[in-house]
Design a protein around this motif. Structure first.
Motif, short mmCIF file in Angstrom:
data_model
loop_
_atom_site.label_atom_id
_atom_site.label_comp_id
_atom_site.label_asym_id
_atom_site.label_seq_id
_atom_site.Cartn_x
_atom_site.Cartn_y
_atom_site.Cartn_z
N GLU A 72 4.40 -0.86 -8.01
CA GLU A 72 3.93 -1.91 -7.71
C GLU A 72 4.97 -1.80 -6.27
OE1 GLU A 72 4.54 -3.77 -10.57
OE2 GLU A 72 3.95 -1.63 -11.50
N ALA A 73 5.40 -1.83 -5.71
CA ALA A 73 6.20 -2.58 -3.98
C ALA A 73 5.33 -2.54 -3.87
CB ALA A 73 6.91 -2.06 -3.60
N GLY A 74 4.04 -3.61 -3.11
CA GLY A 74 3.15 -3.10 -1.91
C GLY A 74 3.32 -2.15 -0.21
N ASP A 75 4.85 -3.62 -0.40
CA ASP A 75 4.65 -3.28 1.59
C ASP A 75 6.21 -2.15 1.72
OD1 ASP A 75 7.38 -5.36 2.29
OD2 ASP A 75 5.68 -6.23 0.89
N ARG A 76 6.76 -1.60 2.29
CA ARG A 76 7.75 -1.24 2.69
C ARG A 76 9.08 -1.43 2.92
NH1 ARG A 76 9.34 4.56 5.41
NH2 ARG A 76 10.45 4.73 6.09
N ALA A 77 9.27 -3.03 3.53
CA ALA A 77 10.36 -3.63 3.06
C ALA A 77 11.16 -3.40 1.65
CB ALA A 77 10.58 -5.15 3.53
N THR A 78 9.84 -4.07 0.29
CA THR A 78 9.77 -4.22 -0.84
C THR A 78 10.00 -3.00 -1.59
OG1 THR A 78 8.60 -6.29 -0.57
CG2 THR A 78 9.09 -5.27 -2.62
N LEU A 79 9.63 -2.42 -1.59
CA LEU A 79 10.48 -0.65 -1.78
C LEU A 79 11.34 -0.66 -1.75
CD1 LEU A 79 9.43 1.84 -3.15
CD2 LEU A 79 7.91 2.73 -1.17
N GLU A 80 12.03 -0.54 -0.26
CA GLU A 80 13.32 0.39 0.57
C GLU A 80 13.80 -0.79 -0.70
OE1 GLU A 80 14.28 0.79 3.90
OE2 GLU A 80 12.04 2.04 4.86
N ALA A 81 14.44 -2.24 -0.46
CA ALA A 81 15.20 -2.88 -1.10
C ALA A 81 15.09 -3.14 -3.15
CB ALA A 81 14.52 -4.03 -0.98
N THR A 82 14.32 -2.07 -2.88
CA THR A 82 14.06 -2.10 -4.53
C THR A 82 14.92 -1.20 -5.04
OG1 THR A 82 11.69 -3.25 -5.02
CG2 THR A 82 12.56 -2.54 -6.81
N ALA A 100 4.76 -9.12 10.69
CA ALA A 100 4.22 -7.30 11.00
C ALA A 100 4.38 -7.14 9.69
CB ALA A 100 4.87 -7.02 11.64
N GLU A 101 3.59 -5.74 9.03
CA GLU A 101 4.18 -5.74 7.97
C GLU A 101 3.97 -3.88 7.81
OE1 GLU A 101 3.03 -6.62 3.96
OE2 GLU A 101 0.86 -7.91 5.08
N VAL A 102 4.37 -2.70 7.19
CA VAL A 102 3.45 -2.09 6.98
C VAL A 102 3.87 -2.06 5.26
CG1 VAL A 102 4.84 0.92 7.12
CG2 VAL A 102 5.59 -0.49 8.79
N ARG A 103 2.61 -1.36 4.77
CA ARG A 103 2.46 -1.16 3.00
C ARG A 103 1.87 -0.28 3.21
NH1 ARG A 103 -3.15 -5.56 3.28
NH2 ARG A 103 -1.43 -7.32 4.42
N LEU A 104 2.77 0.36 1.89
CA LEU A 104 1.95 1.57 1.33
C LEU A 104 1.45 1.81 -0.38
CD1 LEU A 104 6.48 2.42 1.59
CD2 LEU A 104 4.39 3.80 2.44
N ALA A 105 1.12 2.66 -0.40
CA ALA A 105 -0.02 3.19 -2.32
C ALA A 105 0.67 4.63 -1.79
CB ALA A 105 -1.10 3.44 -1.36
N VAL A 106 0.45 4.68 -3.77
CA VAL A 106 0.60 6.32 -3.58
C VAL A 106 -0.14 6.74 -3.70
CG1 VAL A 106 1.48 7.82 -6.13
CG2 VAL A 106 2.68 5.53 -5.35
N THR A 107 -0.45 8.21 -3.30
CA THR A 107 -1.95 8.52 -2.97
C THR A 107 -2.86 9.45 -4.70
OG1 THR A 107 -0.99 11.08 -2.24
CG2 THR A 107 -1.70 9.17 -0.32
N GLU A 108 -3.38 10.05 -4.31
CA GLU A 108 -3.85 10.60 -5.49
C GLU A 108 -3.10 11.65 -6.04
OE1 GLU A 108 -5.64 10.19 -8.67
OE2 GLU A 108 -5.45 8.20 -7.45
#
Length: 198
Positions: free
Chosen positions: A25-35, A91-99
């Motif tokens: 759900e979270a596209g960027d690292r900052a959001t993922l860490e906060a969530t 600046a932002e860091v985006r994350l994605a789940v790989t296969e």
């Protein structure tokens, strides 16, 4: 890439699965860490940032830095030292789940692990089901109640030796069928298993 890091680090199972689920759900690292921090349990031995770094390092998450929406080859640290990047850049860091990340999450999904548990140990299916049923009560089940269930079933291993209650508790907890919170309680996945045993 893609080795089973949960198998080698069982204490990281729940934190890793939590991060992988949230990362969808979270596209960027900052959001993922906060969530992640909002749902992080005190029992998790590593901080969300450490678990994210581990997943990136092992290829379960992909990570890409961006400056003003454009891909940046390098880390945020590189960006801070890069004189070509304006001071007011976004600046932002985006994350994605790989296969392989999705495959890892699927392999440890409680529905899968419980089905495997019942499938691999059919001689104990009745005991597993009885424990899940007892722990489904509103008050859960005490260790003593579980021990009584196992003693009544008197299960034996293939070599004829007695199988102790802890074996069943460990197997069901590891598979995601029960959890301890002062009493043993059946999880949603455990309830689904008792409703339709495999």
């Amino acid at each position: 890439m893609g080795e089973d890091i949960i198998k080698h680090n069982p204490m990281l199972k729940e934190p890793i699965l939590t991060v992988l689920a949230l990362a969808e759900e979270a596209g960027d690292r900052a959001t993922l860490e906060a969530t992640a921090l909002q749902v992080w349990k005190p029992s998790f031995s590593q901080a969300p940032a450490v678990v994210i770094d581990t997943l990136v390092r092992h290829g379960f998450l992909s990570q890409q830095s961006y400056v003003n929406g454009e891909p940046y080859e390098g880390t945020l640290e590189d960006m801070q030292l890069d004189e070509s990047v304006p001071d007011d850049a976004v600046a932002e860091v985006r994350l994605a789940v790989t296969e392989v990340g999705r495959a890892l999450a699927a392999a440890y999904d409680p529905a899968s692990t419980l089905a495997s548990l019942f499938g691999e140990r059919p001689r104990y299916a009745d005991v597993f089901s009885a424990i899940l049923d007892a722990a489904s009560a509103d008050e859960g089940a005490s260790r003593e109640a579980i021990e009584a269930i196992v003693e009544a079933a008197a299960p034996t291993a293939a070599d004829g030796k007695k199988v102790y209650p802890q074996y069943f508790l460990d197997a069901l907890e590891c598979a995601g069928g029960i959890a301890w919170d002062g009493a043993w309680r059946t999880t949603d996945a455990g309830r689904a298993t008792t409703a339709s045993p495999s």
